[in-house]
Scaffold this motif. Structure first.
Motif, mmCIF file in Angstrom:
data_model
loop_
_atom_site.group_PDB
_atom_site.id
_atom_site.type_symbol
_atom_site.label_atom_id
_atom_site.label_comp_id
_atom_site.label_asym_id
_atom_site.label_seq_id
_atom_site.Cartn_x
_atom_site.Cartn_y
_atom_site.Cartn_z
ATOM 1 N N ASP A 17 0.783 -1.231 0.134
ATOM 2 C CA ASP A 17 -0.039 0.041 -0.084
ATOM 3 C C ASP A 17 0.612 1.485 0.105
ATOM 4 O OD1 ASP A 17 -1.404 -2.337 0.986
ATOM 5 O OD2 ASP A 17 -3.058 -1.012 1.596
ATOM 6 N N SER A 18 1.967 1.094 0.326
ATOM 7 C CA SER A 18 2.890 2.457 0.544
ATOM 8 C C SER A 18 4.227 2.305 -0.483
ATOM 9 C CB SER A 18 3.380 2.777 1.944
ATOM 10 O OG SER A 18 4.310 1.653 2.414
ATOM 11 N N ALA A 19 4.185 1.364 -1.414
ATOM 12 C CA ALA A 19 5.268 1.128 -2.290
ATOM 13 C C ALA A 19 5.106 2.223 -3.589
ATOM 14 C CB ALA A 19 5.126 -0.410 -2.889
ATOM 15 N N HIS A 20 6.226 2.249 -4.192
ATOM 16 C CA HIS A 20 5.814 3.281 -5.295
ATOM 17 C C HIS A 20 6.685 2.853 -6.347
ATOM 18 C CE1 HIS A 20 3.756 6.321 -3.127
ATOM 19 N NE2 HIS A 20 4.521 6.147 -2.068
ATOM 20 N N LYS A 21 7.330 1.772 -6.495
ATOM 21 C CA LYS A 21 8.200 1.295 -7.443
ATOM 22 C C LYS A 21 8.015 -0.198 -7.752
ATOM 23 C CE LYS A 21 12.591 2.175 -7.379
ATOM 24 N NZ LYS A 21 14.106 2.099 -7.318
ATOM 25 N N SER A 66 -3.245 -4.722 1.721
ATOM 26 C CA SER A 66 -4.441 -4.511 2.417
ATOM 27 C C SER A 66 -5.435 -5.236 1.507
ATOM 28 C CB SER A 66 -4.830 -2.800 2.348
ATOM 29 O OG SER A 66 -5.062 -2.658 1.162
ATOM 30 N N GLU A 67 -6.733 -5.541 2.211
ATOM 31 C CA GLU A 67 -7.855 -6.628 1.776
ATOM 32 C C GLU A 67 -8.246 -5.832 0.328
ATOM 33 O OE1 GLU A 67 -11.823 -8.779 2.625
ATOM 34 O OE2 GLU A 67 -10.755 -8.025 4.263
ATOM 35 N N ILE A 68 -8.449 -4.409 0.773
ATOM 36 C CA ILE A 68 -9.009 -3.691 -0.777
ATOM 37 C C ILE A 68 -8.113 -4.031 -1.834
ATOM 38 C CG2 ILE A 68 -8.015 -1.538 -0.289
ATOM 39 C CD1 ILE A 68 -10.801 -0.429 -1.183
ATOM 40 N N HIS A 69 -6.863 -3.920 -1.833
ATOM 41 C CA HIS A 69 -5.593 -3.927 -2.767
ATOM 42 C C HIS A 69 -5.726 -5.453 -3.352
ATOM 43 C CE1 HIS A 69 -3.864 0.020 -1.459
ATOM 44 N NE2 HIS A 69 -4.454 0.298 -2.695
ATOM 45 N N SER A 70 -5.676 -6.297 -2.610
ATOM 46 C CA SER A 70 -5.691 -7.600 -3.080
ATOM 47 C C SER A 70 -6.799 -7.985 -3.674
ATOM 48 C CB SER A 70 -5.400 -8.552 -1.949
ATOM 49 O OG SER A 70 -6.550 -8.490 -0.869
ATOM 50 N N THR A 71 -8.022 -7.634 -3.265
ATOM 51 C CA THR A 71 -9.258 -7.940 -3.987
ATOM 52 C C THR A 71 -9.345 -7.318 -5.475
ATOM 53 O OG1 THR A 71 -10.627 -7.914 -2.048
ATOM 54 C CG2 THR A 71 -11.887 -7.585 -4.014
ATOM 55 N N LEU A 72 -8.797 -6.023 -5.308
ATOM 56 C CA LEU A 72 -8.730 -5.282 -6.864
ATOM 57 C C LEU A 72 -7.935 -6.004 -7.851
ATOM 58 C CD1 LEU A 72 -8.506 -1.738 -5.794
ATOM 59 C CD2 LEU A 72 -10.342 -2.626 -7.305
ATOM 60 N N ILE A 73 -6.660 -6.368 -7.145
ATOM 61 C CA ILE A 73 -5.589 -7.245 -8.155
ATOM 62 C C ILE A 73 -6.232 -8.484 -8.525
ATOM 63 C CG2 ILE A 73 -3.385 -8.194 -7.998
ATOM 64 C CD1 ILE A 73 -2.472 -5.968 -6.124
ATOM 65 N N LEU A 80 -1.689 -13.063 -7.310
ATOM 66 C CA LEU A 80 -1.207 -12.363 -6.185
ATOM 67 C C LEU A 80 -0.550 -13.410 -5.399
ATOM 68 C CD1 LEU A 80 -0.940 -9.620 -4.852
ATOM 69 C CD2 LEU A 80 -3.006 -10.120 -3.738
ATOM 70 N N ILE A 81 0.934 -13.118 -5.129
ATOM 71 C CA ILE A 81 1.576 -13.829 -4.111
ATOM 72 C C ILE A 81 2.185 -12.804 -2.984
ATOM 73 C CG2 ILE A 81 3.718 -15.509 -3.688
ATOM 74 C CD1 ILE A 81 3.304 -15.902 -6.702
ATOM 75 N N PRO A 82 1.293 -12.642 -1.851
ATOM 76 C CA PRO A 82 1.740 -11.885 -0.950
ATOM 77 C C PRO A 82 2.379 -12.160 0.315
ATOM 78 C CG PRO A 82 -0.770 -12.647 -0.465
ATOM 79 C CD PRO A 82 0.117 -13.450 -1.662
ATOM 80 N N PHE A 83 2.771 -11.523 1.123
ATOM 81 C CA PHE A 83 3.652 -11.772 2.369
ATOM 82 C C PHE A 83 4.995 -12.366 1.989
ATOM 83 C CE2 PHE A 83 -0.953 -12.072 3.410
ATOM 84 C CZ PHE A 83 -1.175 -10.962 4.193
#
Length: 117
Positions: A17-21, A66-73, A80-83
């Motif tokens: 959520d705070s990444a920029h690159k 976050s859940e909102i971003h993972s749902t959108l993706i 999506l491979i998180p964590f």
């Protein structure tokens, strides 16, 4: 296949959520063929999926999300491979070769079932 990884210095950004690159890599036959960096801003949810689709991303590897971003993706049919944490090049190389990213690349405190490894 185009794989994107959120980047902070030479590591996976700990929080999507705070990444920029993004590091975007083309992978063919278990080899990394081309890499490039793209700026993006996940704070603009309305543009997030548009940007990822524009870049042609098929897989997104990131840290916490976050859940909102993972749902959108996931709604865009992007795997999506998180964590995931650690050195970007090591993670990318392991993924390109088809090696599982867990448990050695999982963020501290995460279990394999927390991720979609």
């Amino acid at each position: 296949m185009k794989v994107a990884i959120t980047v902070w210095d030479e590591k996976i950004s700990p929080v999507f959520d705070s990444a920029h690159k993004l590091l975007i890599a083309d992978i063919k036959n278990e080899k990394i063929k081309k890499m490039s960096y793209q700026s993006f801003n996940p704070q603009f949810e309305a543009r997030l999926t548009e940007d990822l689709s524009h870049f042609g991303i098929e897989v997104l590897i990131c840290g916490a999300i976050s859940e909102i971003h993972s749902t959108l993706i996931e709604a865009c049919a992007i795997k999506l491979i998180p964590f995931i944490g650690g050195n970007v090049n090591q993670v990318l190389e392991a993924y390109a070769k088809g090696n599982p990213l867990g448990p050695s690349f999982l963020m501290p405190g995460c279990r394999e079932d927390d991720s979609m490894v």
